[in-house]
Write a protein that holds these residues in place. Structure first.
Motif, PDB file in Angstrom:
ATOM      1  N   ASP A  60      -4.159   0.195  -9.370  1.00 31.01           N
ATOM      2  CA  ASP A  60      -4.275   1.559  -8.839  1.00 31.01           C
ATOM      3  C   ASP A  60      -2.876   2.136  -8.684  1.00 31.01           C
ATOM      4  OD1 ASP A  60      -4.533   3.862  -7.278  1.00 31.01           O
ATOM      5  OD2 ASP A  60      -6.179   3.054  -6.101  1.00 31.01           O
ATOM      6  N   LYS A  61      -2.557   3.135  -9.515  1.00 30.65           N
ATOM      7  CA  LYS A  61      -1.259   3.810  -9.452  1.00 30.65           C
ATOM      8  C   LYS A  61      -1.459   5.294  -9.120  1.00 30.65           C
ATOM      9  CE  LYS A  61       1.958   2.669 -12.402  1.00 30.65           C
ATOM     10  NZ  LYS A  61       2.880   1.923 -11.523  1.00 30.65           N
ATOM     11  N   SER A  62      -2.500   5.585  -8.364  1.00 30.97           N
ATOM     12  CA  SER A  62      -2.824   6.963  -8.016  1.00 30.97           C
ATOM     13  C   SER A  62      -1.997   7.437  -6.827  1.00 30.97           C
ATOM     14  CB  SER A  62      -4.315   7.080  -7.678  1.00 30.97           C
ATOM     15  OG  SER A  62      -5.115   6.624  -8.736  1.00 30.97           O
ATOM     16  N   GLU A  63      -2.080   8.738  -6.576  1.00 31.55           N
ATOM     17  CA  GLU A  63      -1.436   9.314  -5.401  1.00 31.55           C
ATOM     18  C   GLU A  63      -2.411   9.340  -4.236  1.00 31.55           C
ATOM     19  OE1 GLU A  63       1.713  12.377  -7.566  1.00 31.55           O
ATOM     20  OE2 GLU A  63      -0.291  13.077  -7.030  1.00 31.55           O
ATOM     21  N   THR A  64      -1.935   8.931  -3.062  1.00 36.27           N
ATOM     22  CA  THR A  64      -2.790   8.901  -1.882  1.00 36.27           C
ATOM     23  C   THR A  64      -2.994  10.312  -1.340  1.00 36.27           C
ATOM     24  OG1 THR A  64      -0.836   8.468  -0.507  1.00 36.27           O
ATOM     25  CG2 THR A  64      -2.094   6.567  -1.275  1.00 36.27           C
ATOM     26  N   ALA A  65      -4.042  10.468  -0.532  1.00 39.15           N
ATOM     27  CA  ALA A  65      -4.422  11.793  -0.046  1.00 39.15           C
ATOM     28  C   ALA A  65      -3.433  12.316   0.988  1.00 39.15           C
ATOM     29  CB  ALA A  65      -5.821  11.743   0.557  1.00 39.15           C
ATOM     30  N   SER A  83       1.802   8.098  -2.889  1.00 40.54           N
ATOM     31  CA  SER A  83       1.872   7.280  -4.097  1.00 40.54           C
ATOM     32  C   SER A  83       1.195   5.948  -3.833  1.00 40.54           C
ATOM     33  CB  SER A  83       3.327   7.032  -4.511  1.00 40.54           C
ATOM     34  OG  SER A  83       4.012   6.313  -3.495  1.00 40.54           O
ATOM     35  N   ALA A  84       0.867   5.253  -4.889  1.00 36.93           N
ATOM     36  CA  ALA A  84       0.321   3.907  -4.775  1.00 36.93           C
ATOM     37  C   ALA A  84       0.702   3.111  -6.010  1.00 36.93           C
ATOM     38  CB  ALA A  84      -1.203   3.935  -4.620  1.00 36.93           C
ATOM     39  N   ASP A  85       0.911   1.826  -5.805  1.00 41.96           N
ATOM     40  CA  ASP A  85       1.084   0.876  -6.891  1.00 41.96           C
ATOM     41  C   ASP A  85       0.457  -0.435  -6.407  1.00 41.96           C
ATOM     42  OD1 ASP A  85       1.768  -0.510  -9.125  1.00 41.96           O
ATOM     43  OD2 ASP A  85       3.931  -0.379  -8.858  1.00 41.96           O
ATOM     44  N   ASN A  86      -0.869  -0.421  -6.391  1.00 37.50           N
ATOM     45  CA  ASN A  86      -1.634  -1.524  -5.819  1.00 37.50           C
ATOM     46  C   ASN A  86      -2.394  -2.256  -6.911  1.00 37.50           C
ATOM     47  OD1 ASN A  86      -0.817  -0.307  -3.401  1.00 37.50           O
ATOM     48  ND2 ASN A  86      -2.732   0.808  -3.177  1.00 37.50           N
ATOM     49  N   ARG A  87      -2.594  -3.551  -6.704  1.00 33.82           N
ATOM     50  CA  ARG A  87      -3.356  -4.298  -7.697  1.00 33.82           C
ATOM     51  C   ARG A  87      -4.117  -5.436  -7.031  1.00 33.82           C
ATOM     52  NH1 ARG A  87      -2.363  -9.421  -7.152  1.00 33.82           N
ATOM     53  NH2 ARG A  87      -0.256 -10.243  -7.418  1.00 33.82           N
ATOM     54  N   MET A  88      -5.232  -5.805  -7.662  1.00 32.11           N
ATOM     55  CA  MET A  88      -6.062  -6.900  -7.174  1.00 32.11           C
ATOM     56  C   MET A  88      -6.616  -7.677  -8.349  1.00 32.11           C
ATOM     57  SD  MET A  88      -9.385  -8.137  -6.617  1.00 32.11           S
ATOM     58  CE  MET A  88     -10.648  -6.877  -6.475  1.00 32.11           C
ATOM     59  N   TRP A  89      -6.666  -9.004  -8.214  1.00 30.56           N
ATOM     60  CA  TRP A  89      -7.417  -9.790  -9.186  1.00 30.56           C
ATOM     61  C   TRP A  89      -8.210 -10.853  -8.429  1.00 30.56           C
ATOM     62  CZ3 TRP A  89      -7.127 -15.048 -10.004  1.00 30.56           C
ATOM     63  CH2 TRP A  89      -5.997 -15.712  -9.516  1.00 30.56           C
ATOM     64  N   GLN A 118      -0.232  -4.569  -2.236  1.00 31.57           N
ATOM     65  CA  GLN A 118      -0.221  -3.131  -1.981  1.00 31.57           C
ATOM     66  C   GLN A 118       1.193  -2.633  -1.782  1.00 31.57           C
ATOM     67  OE1 GLN A 118      -3.043  -1.210   0.899  1.00 31.57           O
ATOM     68  NE2 GLN A 118      -1.199  -0.909   2.146  1.00 31.57           N
ATOM     69  N   THR A 119       1.514  -1.560  -2.473  1.00 29.51           N
ATOM     70  CA  THR A 119       2.766  -0.832  -2.253  1.00 29.51           C
ATOM     71  C   THR A 119       2.426   0.645  -2.368  1.00 29.51           C
ATOM     72  OG1 THR A 119       4.097  -2.593  -3.231  1.00 29.51           O
ATOM     73  CG2 THR A 119       5.137  -0.441  -3.004  1.00 29.51           C
ATOM     74  N   GLN A 120       2.398   1.349  -1.253  1.00 31.21           N
ATOM     75  CA  GLN A 120       2.020   2.753  -1.305  1.00 31.21           C
ATOM     76  C   GLN A 120       2.753   3.544  -0.229  1.00 31.21           C
ATOM     77  OE1 GLN A 120      -2.256   2.517  -0.742  1.00 31.21           O
ATOM     78  NE2 GLN A 120      -2.095   2.808   1.450  1.00 31.21           N
ATOM     79  N   GLY A 121       2.827   4.846  -0.444  1.00 34.60           N
ATOM     80  CA  GLY A 121       3.372   5.760   0.549  1.00 34.60           C
ATOM     81  C   GLY A 121       2.281   6.700   1.019  1.00 34.60           C
ATOM     82  N   ASN A 122       2.224   6.937   2.325  1.00 40.23           N
ATOM     83  CA  ASN A 122       1.171   7.773   2.897  1.00 40.23           C
ATOM     84  C   ASN A 122       1.761   8.941   3.668  1.00 40.23           C
ATOM     85  OD1 ASN A 122      -0.146   4.675   3.309  1.00 40.23           O
ATOM     86  ND2 ASN A 122      -1.419   6.191   2.295  1.00 40.23           N
ATOM     87  N   GLU A 123       1.288  10.136   3.341  1.00 34.68           N
ATOM     88  CA  GLU A 123       1.652  11.334   4.090  1.00 34.68           C
ATOM     89  C   GLU A 123       0.903  11.324   5.413  1.00 34.68           C
ATOM     90  OE1 GLU A 123       3.078  14.759   5.516  1.00 34.68           O
ATOM     91  OE2 GLU A 123       3.813  13.805   3.681  1.00 34.68           O
TER      92      GLU A 123
END
Length: 795
Positions: free
Chosen positions: A257-262, A301-307, A334-339
């Motif tokens: 998941d490399k999407s932008e957080t809300a 931003s997000a740069d999260n992954r799971m397996w 998980q590596t993300q930034g949250n507004e």
């Protein structure tokens, strides 16, 4: 050789979801029906760990098929919640998904917190909510079990369980692809390839890609958008049957998941100190429109992954007794930034919200065949999870920074808070069903669970500045008694009445603690089948959810204290009836929950730091309600379904500070995120157009009445200086109605399908959460109207 179908549920009945797609977007317990005379075909589920007709299961179970996900554009956890009556989805401030089912939920933003609604993938636990973010693709169906769970599933849960059932490897070669294009340049591609590799080995490879432009528009920078989507998913399954009595299923899956957080909408100002930052004070409120928001540039931003890897084995020990083993390991980063505040400046932002989950689980169970009058399951399961979370918090534009900087010369600006947890759980369970007569079945189950959690929490100053957060604690609050602050030290103070670990009373340090709990959950019930097309059932159950430690920015140890386990004593009665030669299905249930020690995130007065997060237990609360659903097939090709859910929730006993910072006695208030009424309707009509293809049209309607995001949400904080909603309750989540439409053509043999669709076609402005974030209050909105076209092909 037998087919890949079993009484134990591993070999699910594949053709259950290969018939005509007559799905129910309103969330009924029917999702895929093939014509059956003048009525509808039976639906097969595995809620009791054995294959059964849905109408024979004395539980409230909602089912949504995999084809429904594609045909109705169910692309997110929020979309799924709209299809299930009694289920609500909330996007937390830290982007941690939260489910509330029949009023039972736990609003907690830490990634290391067990949910009240547990989630599984083919009965394998996804122990923490973030792990299930991208599970819904290439599905056979989803089963949602309502009410306390635990006597059969691997995790205790007070609200219910959601089991995602993936489509399985097939005996013959098959392949399929679905492509969709919609508003905001949304492109979704999903496909699979499945078939035999040898006489004993079959495989299925599936994947999904999602991308879209941002849909939120910055209030201060009109050319800047947020909400970009970049998601990638994949799953490989190998089904191995070396003998007629032995089978294994290996499932290796993962996502990126490399999407932008809300980003939230800034709608309220609640100053926590005397002096406000000039940028915050001058900031205008967000327009109350679906796409309006604001954020610190580059932050969401997000740069999260799971397996995950799981291995299921089924061995027939005798003609009637089988052994099932479920072994699984999951790894999440998980590596993300949250507004945090909905402003272009940093009143409170999560610059880096990093986390890691390693979880191992093992279940063993014995069961006998479905043909016996006495059906039983005995088993045990074990879980060990390590959950780490570290958050870099920017508070440089808060009133604490402005006030303490002006008054004392300590303009605190940043902290890094963390928790490192290890959870170990083991349980023993048993479940039995006994047909005392041809029409009467007695049911019972019990589970013993032992849970242990170790935690090490810290709050430190990363800047090394002489007058920042850490020095303020050591120089001012502690008066220099512990020397000068050194970067990296834990500065939260032990103000409890006893030492904690190596930290004495009145000293700063890291919080180290252990929570040990055990419980016995149980269920008893009775099913009565006075007629082959009528089931009456009643259940009484007791369910538990384990306690947990929060991950918070703490100034004193009281904020680190855990909530203890909560419990629900649930009473439920219901019926399932097929009438008019299966042309009409009617299901109904009434329930009453006696809720003890409900867990919630609330606030405490942090002095110069304002209202700060803590976890608390609500001593007593009650929930009662009813659900009714009807599915009819009045003429060939037409399916009409409706749902109605009613909830009456009440906090019986709780005095404290709510999540909005309001101190009060909240007895008599409602439980958050529990709309009193939920109504759904769905129509699907298929009709012949030529000898080679048919036409179809459909529509869905969803209504949710208003609710609140915090306990006592009808009370505005006394410190509320101004808001965008005037005198209205700022923590209210207004009622809303959604309409979805779809139409298209499909081949008679089911090989291809072309459709156009619209979601929220009347562009309803609605939101799912309102959060107090230090000096500001923010609202999390849902997407506006979207529309597009899809093409599906199967071989």
């Amino acid at each position: 050789m037998r087919t890949f179908n079993s009484k134990l549920g591993l070999r699910h009945i594949i053709n259950c979801t290969l018939g005509t797609s007559l799905s129910i977007g309103a969330g009924l317990s029917f999702a895929e029906h093939a014509p059956h005379a003048s009525g509808m075909e039976e639906i097969v589920i595995t809620a009791n760990k054995r294959t059964q007709n849905l109408n024979d299961v004395g539980l409230t179970v909602a089912v949504v098929s995999g084809d429904t996900f594609i045909n109705q554009q169910i692309n997110s956890l929020s979309d799924l919640a709209q299809t299930i009556p009694g289920l609500s989805y909330t996007n937390s401030a830290n982007n941690t998904p939260i489910y509330t089912l029949r009023g039972v939920g736990f609003y907690e933003t830490s990634i290391g917190s067990y949910p009240t609604v547990s989630v599984y993938s083919d009965e394998v636990p996804l122990s923490f909510p973030v792990l299930a973010a991208h599970t819904a693709y290439d599905l056979e169906r989803v089963e949602v079990l309502k009410g306390p769970q635990g006597t059969l599933f691997g995790q205790n849960a007070t609200g219910g369980a959601i089991n995602y059932i993936a489509a399985k490897p097939t005996d013959e070669f098959s392949a399929g692809v679905n492509l969709s294009y919609g508003r905001f340049n949304e492109v979704i591609g999903e496909g699979f390839v499945s078939g035999p590799l040898s006489d004993t080995l079959k495989a299925r490879l599936s994947s999904r890609v999602e991308r879209a432009d941002g849909w939120q528009v910055s209030n201060s920078r009109p050319n800047d958008a947020n909400g970009e989507v970049k998601n990638y998913m994949g799953r490989l399954q190998l089904a191995f049957e070396p003998t007629d009595s032995t089978s294994f299923l290996l499932n290796v899956n993962g996502w990126k998941d490399k999407s932008e957080t809300a980003a939230p909408q800034y709608i309220g100002l609640i100053p926590q100190n005397a002096i406000l930052d000039s940028g915050v004070e001058a900031a205008p409120f967000s327009p109350l429109k679906e796409r309006a928001a604001d954020w610190t540039p580059g932050l969401p931003s997000a740069d999260n992954r799971m397996w995950q890897a799981s291995l299921r084995g089924d061995i027939d020990l005798t003609d009637s007794i089988s052994l099932t083993s479920l072994t699984a390991y999951v790894d999440y980063k998980q590596t993300q930034g949250n507004e945090g505040d909905g402003l272009p400046t940093g009143d409170i932002d999560l610059l880096d919200n990093a986390g890691k989950i390693d979880s191992f689980s093992q279940e063993l169970r014995l069961s006998n065949g479905s043909e016996s009058a006495l059906r039983w399951v005995l088993g045990a399961n074990y879980e060990n999870s390590n959950v780490d979370q570290t958050v870099h918090l920017d508070i440089s534009n808060t009133s604490s920074n402005a006030t303490l900087g002006f008054a004392l010369g300590y303009p605190i600006s940043q902290t890094i808070y963390s928790s490192f947890q290890e959870m170990t759980n083991y349980a023993f369970f048993g479940n039995v069903e006994y047909d005392v007569a041809d029409t009467i079945t007695l049911k019972g189950g019990v589970r013993y669970t032992d849970a242990k959690t170790n935690v090490d929490s810290c709050n430190m100053d990363p800047t090394g500045g002489a007058n920042d957060t850490g020095p303020f604690f050591f120089d001012i609050l502690l008066g220099g008694s512990f020397g000068s602050y050194e970067t990296g030290q834990c500065f939260a103070v032990n103000l409890l009445d006893q030492p904690v670990g190596s930290v004495p009373i009145g000293a700063p340090g890291n919080y180290v603690d252990t929570l040990n709990e055990d419980n016995v959950s149980w269920r008893i019930g009775l099913d009565w089948n006075p007629h082959s097309d009528l089931l009456l059932y009643t259940n009484i159950s007791k369910g538990y959810k384990a306690g947990s430690f929060p991950t918070v920015s703490a100034f004193e140890f009281n904020q680190y204290l855990p909530v203890t386990q909560e419990s629900v004593l649930a009473y439920e009665g219901g019926f399932k009836a097929s009438v008019f030669d299966r042309a009409l299905q009617i299901n109904g249930a009434v329930f009453y929950y006696d809720y003890t020690d409900k867990q919630l995130r609330s606030k405490q007065d942090g002095g110069p730091f304002g209202i700060l997060d803590v976890l608390q237990n609500i001593p007593k609360s009650t929930i009662k309600g009813l659900e009714l659903e009807l599915v009819s097939r009045p003429v060939s090709g037409l399916i009409v379904s409706t749902t109605f859910a009613y909830l009456d929730t009440n906090i019986d006993e709780f005095t404290g500070i709510n999540a909005g910072g309001v101190p009060a006695d909240f007895s008599g208030t409602t439980v958050p995120f529990t709309p009193e009424y939920q109504v759904g309707a769905n129509i699907d009509y298929e009709f012949p157009m030529t000898d080679t293809f048919d036409g179809f049209v459909g529509g869905s309607y969803t209504y949710n009445s208003d609710t609140v995001s915090v306990i006592g949400g009808d009370l505005n904080p006394a410190t509320l200086a101004d808001s965008a909603v005037g005198d209205a309750s700022i923590f209210e989540i207004n009622d809303y109605s959604l309409v979805d439409l779809r139409a298209g053509i499909q081949s008679v043999d089911g090989r291809w399908r072309v459709s156009v669709w619209g979601k929220n076609v009347f562009n309803e402005y609605y939101w799912n959460n309102v959060v107090a974030a230090f000096d500001t209050i923010g609202r999390y909105t849902n997407k506006p109207a979207t529309y597009g076209a899809s093409v599906t092909f199967k071989y």
